[in-house]
Design an enzyme around this catalytic site. Sequence first.
Site, short mmCIF file in Angstrom:
data_model
loop_
_atom_site.label_atom_id
_atom_site.label_comp_id
_atom_site.label_asym_id
_atom_site.label_seq_id
_atom_site.Cartn_x
_atom_site.Cartn_y
_atom_site.Cartn_z
N CYS A 107 0.84 -1.19 0.00
CA CYS A 107 0.00 0.00 0.00
C CYS A 107 0.88 1.25 0.00
O CYS A 107 1.99 1.24 0.52
CB CYS A 107 -0.92 0.00 1.22
N GLY A 129 -4.26 -4.31 0.76
CA GLY A 129 -3.38 -3.36 0.10
C GLY A 129 -4.11 -2.34 -0.74
O GLY A 129 -5.24 -1.98 -0.51
N ASP A 179 -11.26 -12.72 3.79
CA ASP A 179 -10.34 -11.60 3.87
C ASP A 179 -9.69 -11.49 5.24
O ASP A 179 -8.51 -11.15 5.37
CB ASP A 179 -11.12 -10.31 3.55
N CYS A 196 -19.51 -10.94 13.04
CA CYS A 196 -18.34 -11.49 12.34
C CYS A 196 -17.47 -12.30 13.29
O CYS A 196 -17.12 -11.83 14.38
CB CYS A 196 -17.52 -10.34 11.74
N CYS A 208 -21.03 -7.10 20.94
CA CYS A 208 -22.34 -7.59 21.35
C CYS A 208 -23.15 -6.53 22.09
O CYS A 208 -24.31 -6.26 21.76
CB CYS A 208 -22.16 -8.83 22.22
#
Length: 436
Positions: free
Chosen positions: A18, A69, A281, A334, A351
Amino acid sequence: MKPKELTSILVKPSGPDCNMACTYCFYSGKKDLFGDSRKHRMRGEVLAEMTRQFLGQARSEAIFIWQGGEPTLMGLEFFQHAVELQQRHGCGLTVGNAFQTNGLLLDKKWASFLRKYRFLVGLSIDGPAHVHDRYRRDHRGRGTWDEVADRAKMLLDSSVEVNALAVVNDYSVRFAEEIYSSFKDLGLTHMQFTPCVETIDGQEGTLAPFSTGSEDYGRFLCTLFDLWIGDFRDGLPTTSIRLFESLLFSFAGMQPPQCTLARTCGDYVVVEQGGDVYTCDFFVTPQWRLGDIMTDSLSRMFDSPRRREFGECKADLPALCRECVYLAYCNGGCPKDRICTGGRERMNHLCKGTMIFLDHARAKIEELVRKAMQRRREAVEKGLPAEETRRDTGDGTGGTYAHRTPLPGMRSGGKPGRNDPCPCGSGLKYKKCCGK
């Protein structure tokens, strides 16, 4: 039984490389996976094989999500070649592209290309200058807001579709109203917000200082929701916020577009610059590596027991989750946010905040869903066009969709596609329901 269809892949053509040095970046540390090389770029043969395999197994649509990136490090010619390959191998398919970028390398040539091929651009921008520049700096430590805001205006002036992708961290979580207003002022009316939940050096239970607090995040969402509702006109939204729209699906008993709300994970795969394929990812680790695009079959990797195991891991929830009144809507959130804190083993860090928000918004969401489904039933009965479709792009949550799917309650905008959810709310595809 047919194997599950793979309709989207997240591609990291420059790996973790990046041209910025964001403090909270979770992906920069992935360089250790790729040996001693300081520069990571996808080779032409990897791009060609990935495109051939992905489009070869697709049944109706195929979505490429380009991420990093920073994908613009590949240069414009790389993506021009990528589109040529898509045109060569994608005959008869609906092929889409989403593109997440910090925007620094974009110019009018890029804008022209992105508009011509209808790329949906997710522009990483955290809010006004003092919010954005808090953590989104270049390698010299300089803030980047001025440049990113300039690129946003250029893209919009060039008629490129742009979403604002904002990370909610320990600082930005205090400024919901200011962030929302700044995006609107720039013309960025499609917004996606990703909570920052990171640990120090990967230590479970030790939150990084830039992570958002759970209750702070809940209050942030409450303010944001009220602003979103306050901008409705004639009962319909004038701005788009991905989480709230996805929750409409959840409350309607439909599959939510945002993967963090789904029951299982694993509806896409990640293809790294060297050809390695991973499940998600946030889980680009040796444990969840599925294979290599150059030597393995993409279809078999996606349909592998390993990928299915990963998908089902999300449903392995602690008792507090299984007993929660909101489980059907958040499904535990997630998995990457499930950390060990205060003895609450494997509870999602967000939560408490999620419950604060849903306590605040539940009645209004249920009202919106009731009205939306009634409008849809009336539209179907009268043979009117379905309501407007929504758009998503990669935001680092794994919920990375570039195609359009009907959203309950959105504005009028055309007939649904054959594979879209039916507007009557049955949960079936349009072609198998009212589209027969």
